[in-house]
Design a protein around this motif. Structure first.
Motif, PDB file in Angstrom:
ATOM      1  N   VAL A   7      42.558  40.518  43.091  1.00 41.81           N
ATOM      2  CA  VAL A   7      43.584  41.350  43.863  1.00 41.81           C
ATOM      3  C   VAL A   7      43.954  42.539  43.171  1.00 41.81           C
ATOM      4  O   VAL A   7      45.051  42.609  42.719  1.00 41.81           O
ATOM      5  CB  VAL A   7      44.534  40.651  44.542  1.00 41.81           C
ATOM      6  CG1 VAL A   7      45.145  41.409  45.698  1.00 41.81           C
ATOM      7  CG2 VAL A   7      43.945  39.418  45.061  1.00 41.81           C
ATOM      8  N   GLY A  66      45.038  46.143  41.767  1.00 43.81           N
ATOM      9  CA  GLY A  66      46.047  47.484  42.275  1.00 43.81           C
ATOM     10  C   GLY A  66      45.706  48.868  41.915  1.00 43.81           C
ATOM     11  O   GLY A  66      44.470  48.713  41.365  1.00 43.81           O
ATOM     12  N   ASN A  98      45.386  45.692  35.565  1.00 39.76           N
ATOM     13  CA  ASN A  98      44.176  45.174  36.191  1.00 39.76           C
ATOM     14  C   ASN A  98      43.409  44.476  34.897  1.00 39.76           C
ATOM     15  O   ASN A  98      42.986  43.355  35.105  1.00 39.76           O
ATOM     16  CB  ASN A  98      43.486  46.114  36.892  1.00 39.76           C
ATOM     17  CG  ASN A  98      43.986  46.459  38.273  1.00 39.76           C
ATOM     18  OD1 ASN A  98      44.674  45.695  38.918  1.00 39.76           O
ATOM     19  ND2 ASN A  98      43.968  47.576  38.724  1.00 39.76           N
ATOM     20  N   GLN A 101      36.840  41.466  46.424  1.00 34.99           N
ATOM     21  CA  GLN A 101      38.229  41.408  46.309  1.00 34.99           C
ATOM     22  C   GLN A 101      39.180  40.557  47.173  1.00 34.99           C
ATOM     23  O   GLN A 101      38.578  40.280  48.141  1.00 34.99           O
ATOM     24  CB  GLN A 101      38.996  43.019  46.464  1.00 34.99           C
ATOM     25  CG  GLN A 101      38.599  44.030  45.419  1.00 34.99           C
ATOM     26  CD  GLN A 101      39.347  43.901  44.178  1.00 34.99           C
ATOM     27  OE1 GLN A 101      40.555  43.343  44.244  1.00 34.99           O
ATOM     28  NE2 GLN A 101      39.038  44.460  43.265  1.00 34.99           N
ATOM     29  N   HIS A 103      46.641  44.609  48.960  1.00 32.72           N
ATOM     30  CA  HIS A 103      46.827  45.342  47.932  1.00 32.72           C
ATOM     31  C   HIS A 103      47.891  46.278  48.294  1.00 32.72           C
ATOM     32  O   HIS A 103      48.475  46.348  49.162  1.00 32.72           O
ATOM     33  CB  HIS A 103      45.312  46.181  47.563  1.00 32.72           C
ATOM     34  CG  HIS A 103      44.428  45.376  47.395  1.00 32.72           C
ATOM     35  ND1 HIS A 103      43.858  44.772  46.281  1.00 32.72           N
ATOM     36  CD2 HIS A 103      43.372  44.770  48.330  1.00 32.72           C
ATOM     37  CE1 HIS A 103      42.667  44.108  46.414  1.00 32.72           C
ATOM     38  NE2 HIS A 103      42.612  43.842  47.738  1.00 32.72           N
TER      39      HIS A 103
END
Length: 279
Positions: free
Chosen positions: A10, A12, A18, A214, A218
């Motif tokens: 998930v 960002g 990440n 994903q 977000h």
């Protein structure tokens, strides 16, 4: 028999955060030597045009590509970053590119996304227009996945490509046994179409499919569907992760694939071919 795996994230807008999360997920997966590990589309940044341009690197050169290379070498796995922004010759446009790193950390293949997602979706984001930031690719790409005793060809696609069967049939005609589908499929379109499209591409091409999506909400309210999965050439969902971050893995059995293809030789029976300007 090879190991196939997908990591669901998930992501960002902060690539460093990440990357740190990816390292944790890889450590938890602890891939075997030579394992194939697929990351989702936009693994290191899911944001806007400005963020992608700022993050973009020249192909084969840059901090984040170096980090991905180091992770592949550390785990001695085939690490496939679903997409990463790569500079083009156009000043304000980039490619969204799948990057394949070998167990030695070498960039052995890449694929610039051919089909760009320009669509109106009934969700919080509404209009998606990838062509504002990205240049479409022009080449079909595969790479050799070496399992030691045997090797197989792996075909590369990204997200919206899933809706275009001609690309998948072209990859099969060029020898693909495994097809990769990294994605950031929306919650709305994913709930409606993700599973049937993946199963159709697996069944009609008699290939294993690894789909890394994903999987959550977000920054900015964008919602992705998750449901990363590995599908057999018969269309069976072998492994699946519905929402959130994590990983899945399953085995590739060449004998099973060959048995299915021998019993129903679809490639030999196909009376249609796709011809266009794509190499």
């Amino acid at each position: 028999m090879f190991n196939l795996s997908a990591i669901q994230m998930v992501s960002g807008s902060d690539p460093k955060e990440n990357l740190a999360q990816l390292k944790k997920l890889l450590a938890a997966l602890s891939p075997a030597s030579g394992q194939l590990v697929l990351l989702p589309e936009n693994a290191l940044c899911i944001a806007n045009k400005g963020s992608y341009l700022a993050l973009s690197e020249h192909l084969g050169d840059g901090y984040y590509q170096g980090q991905l290379s180091a992770l592949a070498k550390h785990y001695q796995c085939y690490l496939v970053c679903g997409s990463f922004p790569i500079k083009s010759t156009i000043a304000d446009k980039i490619f969204t590119t799948c990057l394949v790193f070998s167990p030695l950390g070498e960039l052995i293949s890449y694929y610039h996304k051919i089909h760009l997602f320009d669509a109106q979706v009934p969700d919080k984001t509404g209009l998606y227009k990838e062509s504002d930031a990205f240049v479409p690719g022009q080449e079909v790409k595969l790479f050799d996945f070496d399992g030691g005793k045997d090797s197989v060809k792996v075909g590369l696609t990204i997200c919206y490509d899933l809706r275009f069967p001609g690309l998948f049939q072209t990859l099969r005609s060029r020898g693909a046994a495994v097809l990769l589908v990294p994605a950031a499929f929306t919650q709305t379109t994913g709930q409606a179409h993700w599973l049937p499209l993946l199963q159709a591409r697996a069944i009609e091409n008699q290939c294993y499919i690894i789909a890394a999506n994903q999987g959550g909400e977000h920054q900015g309210g964008r919602q992705t569907y998750g449901h990363s999965m590995i599908i057999s050439p018969w269309g069976e969902v072998l492994k699946q992760l519905k929402y959130g971050e994590g990983s899945i893995q399953s085995s590739f059995e060449k004998s099973s694939l060959e048995k299915i293809r021998l019993a129903m030789p679809i490639l030999a029976h196909n009376r249609f071919t796709y011809t266009n300007l794509i190499n």
